[in-house]
Scaffold this motif. Structure first.
Motif, PDB file in Angstrom:
ATOM      1  N   GLU A   4      71.792  28.465  21.568  1.00  0.00           N
ATOM      2  CA  GLU A   4      72.694  28.269  20.437  1.00  0.00           C
ATOM      3  C   GLU A   4      74.146  28.285  20.914  1.00  0.00           C
ATOM      4  OE1 GLU A   4      71.119  30.078  16.471  1.00  0.00           O
ATOM      5  OE2 GLU A   4      70.563  31.473  18.085  1.00  0.00           O
ATOM      6  N   VAL A   5      74.455  29.192  21.851  1.00  0.00           N
ATOM      7  CA  VAL A   5      75.817  29.294  22.399  1.00  0.00           C
ATOM      8  C   VAL A   5      75.716  29.438  23.908  1.00  0.00           C
ATOM      9  CG1 VAL A   5      77.974  30.601  22.435  1.00  0.00           C
ATOM     10  CG2 VAL A   5      76.704  30.383  20.293  1.00  0.00           C
ATOM     11  N   ALA A  65      79.384  37.469  24.145  1.00  0.00           N
ATOM     12  CA  ALA A  65      77.936  37.359  24.312  1.00  0.00           C
ATOM     13  C   ALA A  65      77.223  38.575  23.740  1.00  0.00           C
ATOM     14  CB  ALA A  65      77.607  37.207  25.794  1.00  0.00           C
ATOM     15  N   ARG A  66      77.765  39.749  23.967  1.00  0.00           N
ATOM     16  CA  ARG A  66      77.142  40.961  23.426  1.00  0.00           C
ATOM     17  C   ARG A  66      77.125  40.942  21.911  1.00  0.00           C
ATOM     18  NH1 ARG A  66      79.920  46.741  24.409  1.00  0.00           N
ATOM     19  NH2 ARG A  66      81.052  46.142  22.528  1.00  0.00           N
ATOM     20  N   CYS A 124      70.775  33.264  20.247  1.00  0.00           N
ATOM     21  CA  CYS A 124      70.310  32.919  21.595  1.00  0.00           C
ATOM     22  C   CYS A 124      71.525  32.442  22.380  1.00  0.00           C
ATOM     23  CB  CYS A 124      69.239  31.838  21.528  1.00  0.00           C
ATOM     24  SG  CYS A 124      68.556  31.384  23.134  1.00  0.00           S
ATOM     25  N   VAL A 125      72.066  33.307  23.249  1.00  0.00           N
ATOM     26  CA  VAL A 125      73.318  33.048  23.935  1.00  0.00           C
ATOM     27  C   VAL A 125      73.139  33.244  25.428  1.00  0.00           C
ATOM     28  CG1 VAL A 125      74.073  35.424  23.460  1.00  0.00           C
ATOM     29  CG2 VAL A 125      75.769  33.695  24.100  1.00  0.00           C
ATOM     30  N   GLN A 163      75.576  45.547  28.972  1.00  0.00           N
ATOM     31  CA  GLN A 163      75.495  45.670  27.518  1.00  0.00           C
ATOM     32  C   GLN A 163      75.005  44.362  26.885  1.00  0.00           C
ATOM     33  OE1 GLN A 163      76.939  48.396  25.216  1.00  0.00           O
ATOM     34  NE2 GLN A 163      76.197  49.487  27.017  1.00  0.00           N
ATOM     35  N   ALA A 164      75.529  43.239  27.372  1.00  0.00           N
ATOM     36  CA  ALA A 164      75.148  41.945  26.805  1.00  0.00           C
ATOM     37  C   ALA A 164      73.679  41.630  27.071  1.00  0.00           C
ATOM     38  CB  ALA A 164      76.044  40.850  27.371  1.00  0.00           C
TER      39      ALA A 164
END
Length: 398
Positions: free
Chosen positions: A8-9, A22-23, A31-32, A107-108
């Motif tokens: 999606e990104v 992103a996180r 969905c990145v 984290q992401a």
């Protein structure tokens, strides 16, 4: 990352802005993916990375990414003058920039984002469903990835957006070089718990130098200056060596050498979007020229973009039209003023008149300001606290 994946990104650039975005998107179920040509996020860790305590709390930065805390300021110059402002409590932190990127990456990915190091977006084109990005890997292999939205988080390089058009205002550029030094604790203690700056043409013409504490026994020593095509400027490494000698740090071993550029427009009126391509952080001039700051402002741009991008993914792409205005509001009205002051202040430090203006300003600050008030001026551009009478000196009118 397989050749058939669709996201999606897709975010180009694993800096603080790209990883924070992103996180936030992954936490919302998007969905990145993030791609970056670095194989190790601790590499190329150029950033002086000094933040006020308010930013440390705002972004909930853990102790593991804070190399040192500081509660005072030490200014050298012009000439041999030295001034200090000290508080009795912490005012901010100096970050381990590589550690910050790795923590944000962890984290992401824990939230579900895909991270692919060693890969770079080399080009893109629009498609019916968004964009097709062309990627190149560490071995030269190439692949294409489809995405609904593509984010340029490549910093001042603007690898995807490109430089802004002339009508958006000229890009003002500066260069910086920083060394990480190792030295005995008694000598390190002389520089701990404070941010130290060297100001005036005898130190760094048309720029400034700094010494920041890191973990015990380590210091950051750096110089930065704005580019001036009308004047011959000495090499930064030469200035840094002179600074090291003058500050009695010449015997300290150099553990790491790195450098970088900052490029921003003063008014921030460049395009933030081109079809499915969005700019983030320094790619849309969030680097502040007055203090050479990039991290907290770039991360702020992620917090502005994230909810708008979620609305666009939910079927409201028109929400992204509000992105430039909301980012300008987040950065504040003082932003353009600080940029103009940066150009006047740093480029003006090439003569005795420039040093005299700086000397008058510092004398006034020493008489009227606490360490907390100096932090408000330098990090939050609270010029009005000193009365508008101070501005003529900063702008070079007196």
């Amino acid at each position: 990352m397989s050749d058939q994946q669709t996201f999606e990104v897709l975010i180009a650039g694993a800096g603080p802005a790209g990883l924070l975005l992103a996180r936030r998107l992954a936490q919302a179920g998007v969905c990145v993916a993030v791609v970056d040509p670095l194989l190790d996020l601790h590499q190329a860790a150029f950033s002086s990375a000094a933040l006020p305590l308010s930013a440390v709390k705002e972004f909930q930065l853990p102790a593991q990414v804070q190399a040192a805390r500081w509660h005072g300021w030490q200014l050298h110059g012009p000439g041999d003058q030295q001034r200090q402002w000290m508080a009795d409590h912490d005012l901010g932190a100096v970050l381990d920039f590589g550690g910050l990127r790795q923590w944000l990456a962890d984290q992401a990915t824990a939230a579900g984002a895909h991270l692919q190091l060693g890969w770079a977006v080399r080009g893109w084109c629009s498609a019916a469903s968004g964009a097709i990005a062309n990627l190149r890997g560490p071995g030269g292999q190439e692949r294409s990835v489809a995405c609904r939205w593509l984010v340029d988080a490549t910093g001042q390089r603007r690898a995807l957006l490109g430089d802004p058009p002339a009508e958006s205002g000229a890009l003002v550029a500066g260069s910086g070089v920083e060394w990480l030094l190792q030295l005995p604790l008694p000598q390190w203690n002389q520089w701990s718990e404070r941010l130290s700056f060297m100001l005036g043409r005898a130190w760094v013409p048309q720029g400034y130098g700094w010494v920041f504490p890191m973990q015990p026994g380590q210091l950051k020593l750096g110089v930065c200056r704005l580019h001036d095509a009308s004047r011959r400027q000495p090499p930064l490494h030469q200035l840094l060596s002179q600074l090291q000698l003058r500050l009695h740090l010449a015997d300290a071993p150099v553990l790491d050498r790195h450098g970088g550029l900052i490029r921003s427009t003063i008014r921030r009126r460049e395009p933030h979007q081109r079809g499915p391509l969005l700019g983030l952080g320094d790619a849309v001039s969030t680097g502040n020229l007055l203090g050479g700051e990039g991290i907290r402002h770039a991360m702020a741009s992620s917090e502005v973009l994230a909810p708008l991008l979620l609305q666009a993914l939910g079927g409201r792409p028109d929400a992204l039209r509000r992105y430039p205005l909301q980012l300008r509001r987040r950065l504040g009205w003082r932003w353009s003023l600080s940029g103009r002051l940066a150009r006047r202040t740093w480029l003006g430090l090439n003569s005795s008149a420039g040093d005299q203006r700086l000397e008058r300003l510092l004398e006034g600050l020493q008489q009227k300001s606490s360490a907390e008030e100096l932090s408000a001026l330098l990090f939050h551009y609270r010029f009005e606290r000193y009365g508008w009478k101070a501005l003529p000196y900063l702008l070079g009118w007196r």
